[in-house]
Scaffold this motif. Structure first.
Motif, PDB file in Angstrom:
ATOM      1  N   TRP B 125     184.012  11.376 -17.534  1.00 41.93           N
ATOM      2  CA  TRP B 125     183.365  12.443 -16.751  1.00 41.93           C
ATOM      3  C   TRP B 125     183.716  13.827 -17.282  1.00 41.93           C
ATOM      4  O   TRP B 125     182.905  14.762 -17.184  1.00 41.93           O
ATOM      5  N   TYR B 126     184.918  13.974 -17.855  1.00 35.51           N
ATOM      6  CA  TYR B 126     185.368  15.289 -18.312  1.00 35.51           C
ATOM      7  C   TYR B 126     184.448  15.810 -19.429  1.00 35.51           C
ATOM      8  O   TYR B 126     184.103  16.999 -19.470  1.00 35.51           O
ATOM      9  N   GLY B 127     184.051  14.897 -20.296  1.00 36.49           N
ATOM     10  CA  GLY B 127     183.108  15.279 -21.346  1.00 36.49           C
ATOM     11  C   GLY B 127     181.679  15.357 -20.834  1.00 36.49           C
ATOM     12  O   GLY B 127     180.948  16.314 -21.123  1.00 36.49           O
ATOM     13  N   GLU B 128     181.276  14.369 -20.035  1.00 32.05           N
ATOM     14  CA  GLU B 128     179.882  14.288 -19.569  1.00 32.05           C
ATOM     15  C   GLU B 128     179.459  15.520 -18.771  1.00 32.05           C
ATOM     16  O   GLU B 128     178.332  15.992 -18.889  1.00 32.05           O
TER      17      GLU B 128
END
Lengths: 149, 382
Positions: B125-128
């Motif tokens: 989620w941190y990248g998305e």
């Protein structure tokens, strides 16, 4: 928003919704009381491994901010066409325990962002998918009437 | 402790070289360094090197010759070059061999880096959700620093202006056009408070050093540069680092501070003794922070120093005399050794139009990068 669209909530496991409202989840070191977001298996402060899940709260103050002006490459999954990309705010929110949580902001206008302003936790949609709504946590200014120009 | 000297330096020009692989650029840099030292590849007893996106360093042997030497691949992000150098110094001090090579090279795709969350121990989620960008980190750190220490955007512009002014004096720099104050101040916002011309770009290039024990150096060269310190350190809990979904309640000094202090201690000198300086300038804000973190001024004093021209080539604290990362781009594996080479050329008084006046005696190099590493060297003139 398209009511037939499926919702992909990438950060649901980081949130708890109750009658008190939405709160952010993390963990706390049982040995030295350091807080972590997202929850961690071990403490990088004291090297203990006894961690307990905890609530980090829903309110804090803006500790630093920027505006993401260009469309990120992968691993960003917003999926919008380049011409549809809208800049978004990013900041660190200082929570009551002192931990600073990195988050998207609901505001991207530099004139409406200042360090120290009160912020609260919300859920927000991002990206441009027609069939899938992308949802995550974000922080919003707590006094929109007061801070807007 | 046995003194170690740099007896040869070599580079492949930074920037964009279509059709030439990162490894070929690394091999070119090694050949140039061997030529500068007057030695041949088969005399090299140990090599350390690395790249981030250019493949394995030990594959350079396929270009240079398969001599059977121990060739160690280093993968320490922005500190790759500094780590390679510190490792060669340690190997030579141990007496295991007589001559060593440190090499770094790279060839990055255009645009911002696109890291994978799992490689950094982070959830997808941190990248998305669009939080995993190095440019965001530099902006957030700079914004907070400016708030805490009363630094204004004027300082950000002046750092970039000096970088491109020095780049214009450097024949091998990638960016050789001087930019006006207005061009920088009015350039497109990337991540405010940082704008287009306040960021360096991922690039390509190679850099290599040949080293030996100082007692042997005069067999090879008339101008050996002494390595007085070569130190690499990683972060402590609480330092403000890239790709951090959260920051600890209590702040800790950056790895730059610990590396810097260790280097001064090893060399037995202080910041006031340094005559020429290279600081990691991935962006204007980082250079401003690093000026203070390496002990060259107090926090908040930078803007005054920049306005007074103190960090210019003829100033009291000449910083990034070749234009730094801003004018040369950042091939991650090679960037730290580019700094060392520039300081060697300054100490050898071979820096041409950008030569620091008054025969500089001590030079300093500093890199800093993900996920919270820093490498510092202190070098002494022949």
């Amino acid at each position: 928003m398209n009511s037939h669209a499926t919702v992909h909530h990438a950060t649901q496991h980081l949130l708890r919704s109750s009658e008190k409202g939405l709160v952010l989840l993390g963990s706390r070191c049982q040995a030295c009381a350091e807080h972590y977001f997202p929850s961690a298996d071990s403490c990088t402060r004291c090297a203990a491994t006894d961690m307990l899940a905890c609530e980090l709260g829903a309110r804090g103050v803006l500790w630093s901010w920027t505006v993401q002006a260009f469309q990120p490459k992968s691993p960003y999954n917003g999926g919008e066409a380049a011409e549809d990309f809208q800049p978004y705010g990013v900041g660190y929110i200082e929570m009551p325990s002192g931990i600073k949580v990195e988050s998207r902001l609901t505001v991207a206008d530099p004139a409406r962002l200042r360090i120290g302003m009160p912020m609260h936790l919300v859920e927000a949609d991002y990206g441009g998918g027609a069939d899938t709504v992308l949802r995550t946590f974000a922080f919003a200014p707590s006094n929109p009437a007061k801070e807007s120009i | 402790m046995e003194d170690i000297a740099i007896i040869g330096v070599g580079m492949h020009r930074f920037g964009r070289t279509d059709g030439v692989s990162g490894q070929a650029q690394g091999a070119h840099a090694v050949r140039e360094a061997l030529k500068d030292a007057g030695v041949t590849w088969d005399q090299i007893g140990i090599a350390y090197g690395g790249s981030q996106d250019g493949g394995n360093a030990d594959a350079l042997s396929n270009h240079l010759g398969l001599t059977g030497l121990p060739f160690v691949n280093v993968a320490n992000g922005c500190a790759t070059g500094g780590s390679a150098l510190a490792s060669v110094v340690a190997a030579l001090r141990s007496g295991m061999t007589d001559i060593g090579v440190a090499v770094g090279f790279d060839k990055h795709p255009r645009g911002a880096f696109n890291p994978k969350p799992a490689d950094w121990g982070l959830e997808d989620w941190y990248g998305e959700t669009g939080l995993m960008l190095t440019t965001q980190f530099f902006a957030l750190k700079t914004q907070r620093y400016m708030h805490e220490h009363g630094v204004s955007e004027d300082a950000l512009v002046r750092v970039a202006q000096r970088a491109f002014r020095n780049g214009a004096l450097t024949p091998h720099a990638w960016r050789q056009r001087e930019l006006s104050y207005e061009e920088i101040a009015d350039s497109m916002p990337v991540n405010l408070p940082l704008r287009k011309y306040m960021f360096c770009n991922p690039a390509e290039g190679g850099a290599a050093l040949v080293l030996c024990r100082a007692s042997e150096a005069h067999r090879y060269t008339d101008h050996p540069v002494l390595v007085r310190a070569a130190v690499m350190r990683t972060r402590h809990h609480g330092s403000f680092e890239v790709f951090s979904p959260s920051l600890a309640a209590e702040a800790a000094p950056a790895p730059t501070v610990t590396a810097s202090r260790a280097a001064y201690e090893e060399a037995g000198v202080g910041p006031e003794d340094i005559n020429v300086i290279q600081l990691q300038d991935t962006d204007s804000g980082s250079e401003i922070i690093h000026l203070a973190e390496n002990g060259f001024c107090e926090h908040g004093e930078q803007e005054h120093l920049l306005r007074q021209g103190e960090t210019d080539i003829d100033g009291r604290l000449p910083v990034n005399t070749d234009g730094g990362c801003l004018a040369n781009g950042e091939p991650v594996g090679a960037s730290g050794l580019r700094q060392v080479i520039e300081v060697c050329l300054q100490l050898r008084q071979q820096a041409g139009a950008r030569q620091v006046p008054g025969a500089p005696r001590l030079g300093y190099t500093h890199v800093y990068g993900a996920p919270g590493v820093s490498a510092v060297t202190i070098l002494e003139a022949p």
